[in-house]
Design a protein around this motif. Structure first.
Motif, PDB file in Angstrom:
ATOM      1  N   THR A   1      16.803  -0.299  -1.042  1.00 50.09           N
ATOM      2  CA  THR A   1      16.453   0.795  -0.139  1.00 50.09           C
ATOM      3  C   THR A   1      15.681   1.908  -0.834  1.00 50.09           C
ATOM      4  O   THR A   1      15.042   2.718  -0.181  1.00 50.09           O
ATOM      5  CB  THR A   1      17.723   1.391   0.510  1.00 50.09           C
ATOM      6  N   TRP A   2      15.733   1.952  -2.157  1.00 49.03           N
ATOM      7  CA  TRP A   2      15.066   3.023  -2.915  1.00 49.03           C
ATOM      8  C   TRP A   2      13.557   2.859  -2.876  1.00 49.03           C
ATOM      9  O   TRP A   2      12.812   3.787  -2.621  1.00 49.03           O
ATOM     10  CB  TRP A   2      15.592   3.042  -4.344  1.00 49.03           C
ATOM     11  N   VAL A   3      13.079   1.639  -3.150  1.00 48.54           N
ATOM     12  CA  VAL A   3      11.654   1.321  -3.063  1.00 48.54           C
ATOM     13  C   VAL A   3      11.526   0.121  -2.134  1.00 48.54           C
ATOM     14  O   VAL A   3      12.076  -0.940  -2.415  1.00 48.54           O
ATOM     15  CB  VAL A   3      11.043   0.994  -4.445  1.00 48.54           C
ATOM     16  N   THR A   4      10.808   0.330  -1.034  1.00 51.10           N
ATOM     17  CA  THR A   4      10.656  -0.728  -0.039  1.00 51.10           C
ATOM     18  C   THR A   4       9.198  -1.191   0.017  1.00 51.10           C
ATOM     19  O   THR A   4       8.302  -0.549  -0.538  1.00 51.10           O
ATOM     20  CB  THR A   4      11.065  -0.225   1.356  1.00 51.10           C
ATOM     21  N   GLU A   5       8.974  -2.275   0.735  1.00 54.86           N
ATOM     22  CA  GLU A   5       7.604  -2.749   0.917  1.00 54.86           C
ATOM     23  C   GLU A   5       6.770  -1.702   1.644  1.00 54.86           C
ATOM     24  O   GLU A   5       5.585  -1.526   1.340  1.00 54.86           O
ATOM     25  CB  GLU A   5       7.587  -4.081   1.665  1.00 54.86           C
ATOM     26  N   ASP A   6       7.385  -0.975   2.577  1.00 53.46           N
ATOM     27  CA  ASP A   6       6.660   0.101   3.266  1.00 53.46           C
ATOM     28  C   ASP A   6       6.200   1.175   2.284  1.00 53.46           C
ATOM     29  O   ASP A   6       5.107   1.736   2.439  1.00 53.46           O
ATOM     30  CB  ASP A   6       7.531   0.732   4.358  1.00 53.46           C
ATOM     31  N   ASP A   7       7.018   1.480   1.278  1.00 58.89           N
ATOM     32  CA  ASP A   7       6.624   2.462   0.258  1.00 58.89           C
ATOM     33  C   ASP A   7       5.385   1.990  -0.494  1.00 58.89           C
ATOM     34  O   ASP A   7       4.447   2.761  -0.724  1.00 58.89           O
ATOM     35  CB  ASP A   7       7.758   2.706  -0.739  1.00 58.89           C
ATOM     36  N   ILE A   8       5.386   0.723  -0.895  1.00 62.86           N
ATOM     37  CA  ILE A   8       4.251   0.175  -1.636  1.00 62.86           C
ATOM     38  C   ILE A   8       3.015   0.145  -0.725  1.00 62.86           C
ATOM     39  O   ILE A   8       1.902   0.475  -1.161  1.00 62.86           O
ATOM     40  CB  ILE A   8       4.576  -1.229  -2.190  1.00 62.86           C
ATOM     41  N   GLN A   9       3.196  -0.203   0.530  1.00 68.78           N
ATOM     42  CA  GLN A   9       2.087  -0.211   1.478  1.00 68.78           C
ATOM     43  C   GLN A   9       1.489   1.189   1.624  1.00 68.78           C
ATOM     44  O   GLN A   9       0.275   1.354   1.632  1.00 68.78           O
ATOM     45  CB  GLN A   9       2.538  -0.742   2.852  1.00 68.78           C
ATOM     46  N   GLN A  10       2.356   2.186   1.721  1.00 72.34           N
ATOM     47  CA  GLN A  10       1.865   3.559   1.853  1.00 72.34           C
ATOM     48  C   GLN A  10       1.083   3.977   0.600  1.00 72.34           C
ATOM     49  O   GLN A  10       0.022   4.593   0.697  1.00 72.34           O
ATOM     50  CB  GLN A  10       3.016   4.516   2.111  1.00 72.34           C
ATOM     51  N   MET A  11       1.571   3.629  -0.569  1.00 69.38           N
ATOM     52  CA  MET A  11       0.839   3.932  -1.803  1.00 69.38           C
ATOM     53  C   MET A  11      -0.525   3.252  -1.788  1.00 69.38           C
ATOM     54  O   MET A  11      -1.536   3.856  -2.148  1.00 69.38           O
ATOM     55  CB  MET A  11       1.654   3.492  -3.028  1.00 69.38           C
ATOM     56  N   PHE A  12      -0.544   1.987  -1.374  1.00 67.05           N
ATOM     57  CA  PHE A  12      -1.791   1.235  -1.286  1.00 67.05           C
ATOM     58  C   PHE A  12      -2.773   1.937  -0.346  1.00 67.05           C
ATOM     59  O   PHE A  12      -3.958   2.090  -0.662  1.00 67.05           O
ATOM     60  CB  PHE A  12      -1.493  -0.189  -0.819  1.00 67.05           C
ATOM     61  N   GLU A  13      -2.277   2.378   0.795  1.00 67.31           N
ATOM     62  CA  GLU A  13      -3.144   3.061   1.768  1.00 67.31           C
ATOM     63  C   GLU A  13      -3.678   4.382   1.230  1.00 67.31           C
ATOM     64  O   GLU A  13      -4.766   4.819   1.612  1.00 67.31           O
ATOM     65  CB  GLU A  13      -2.382   3.272   3.082  1.00 67.31           C
ATOM     66  N   TYR A  14      -2.935   5.015   0.327  1.00 68.63           N
ATOM     67  CA  TYR A  14      -3.403   6.251  -0.313  1.00 68.63           C
ATOM     68  C   TYR A  14      -4.399   5.971  -1.438  1.00 68.63           C
ATOM     69  O   TYR A  14      -4.931   6.888  -2.038  1.00 68.63           O
ATOM     70  CB  TYR A  14      -2.231   7.052  -0.874  1.00 68.63           C
ATOM     71  N   GLY A  15      -4.619   4.710  -1.744  1.00 70.65           N
ATOM     72  CA  GLY A  15      -5.579   4.347  -2.779  1.00 70.65           C
ATOM     73  C   GLY A  15      -4.969   4.122  -4.148  1.00 70.65           C
ATOM     74  O   GLY A  15      -5.689   3.922  -5.130  1.00 70.65           O
ATOM     75  N   ILE A  16      -3.663   4.144  -4.232  1.00 67.38           N
ATOM     76  CA  ILE A  16      -3.007   3.866  -5.517  1.00 67.38           C
ATOM     77  C   ILE A  16      -3.139   2.377  -5.795  1.00 67.38           C
ATOM     78  O   ILE A  16      -2.849   1.549  -4.940  1.00 67.38           O
ATOM     79  CB  ILE A  16      -1.532   4.315  -5.475  1.00 67.38           C
ATOM     80  N   ASN A  17      -3.587   2.052  -6.991  1.00 63.00           N
ATOM     81  CA  ASN A  17      -3.774   0.641  -7.311  1.00 63.00           C
ATOM     82  C   ASN A  17      -2.954   0.183  -8.514  1.00 63.00           C
ATOM     83  O   ASN A  17      -3.031  -0.966  -8.916  1.00 63.00           O
ATOM     84  CB  ASN A  17      -5.256   0.318  -7.532  1.00 63.00           C
TER      85      ASN A  17
END
Length: 180
Positions: free
Chosen positions: A19-35
């Motif tokens: 619950t601390w780091v979810t796939e939605d969290d990674i998706q949001q980072m990706f959408e912000y341009g974090i690679n």
């Protein structure tokens, strides 16, 4: 682990990790341009703990979670650095090393010797590289930070740190453990 014990502690950690780091969290980072992700880990994720260390003694629990995050990164064309944030005996005495202490034991002895904690750190790096050779997401990992924020205070400790870096740096021809 000291309060809950290994089994109840394992359940609490797994629930926390999922619950601390979810796939939605990674998706949001990706959408912000974090690679690129930096994944902090403790040595206890890679090598067994010893008596007196208050961590879950089950590397598979940690490695499954790391692989889960790498899978999310892989699906998005992202990359990751495995960050060895906590080393045996603590490399700086800070809470982020997994041990809040005024007497970290990673450093010690003389410049020409290794401490038992440094030997175990070598084992940790070997375990990480062996694990990376087996994971289907190895192409996502661009580096291993073999020690986070070390705090050497003496000339001997600076030499010990340099020796550790030199032992852990692959050189051509690369050791077999680095080929995959």
């Amino acid at each position: 682990m000291e309060v809950l014990g290994q089994e109840r502690g394992r359940a609490a950690l797994v629930e926390h990790f999922e619950t601390w780091v979810t796939e939605d969290d990674i998706q949001q980072m990706f959408e912000y341009g974090i690679n690129h992700l930096r994944i902090p880990t403790g040595f206890w994720a890679w090598i067994p703990t010893i008596e007196g260390e208050p961590y879950l003694n089950d590397t598979s629990v940690y490695q499954e979670q790391i692989e889960r995050i790498l899978g999310y990164a892989y699906a998005r064309g992202m990359y990751a650095i495995i960050d060895c944030h906590g080393l045996p005996g603590s490399q700086n005495g800070e809470q982020s090393s997994g041990q809040l202490t005024t007497t970290p034991s990673w450093f010690g002895g003389s410049a020409s010797s290794e401490t038992p904690s440094q030997t175990r750190s070598d084992q940790m790096v070997t375990a990480i590289t062996e694990w990376l050779a087996k994971t289907p997401y190895r192409s996502v990992v661009t580096g291993i930070e073999v020690i986070n924020e070390p705090r050497p205070y003496t000339d001997d400790q600076i030499v010990q740190l340099q020796n550790y870096y030199e032992r852990e740096s692959p050189r051509a021809p690369y050791p077999e453990r680095w080929r995959y």
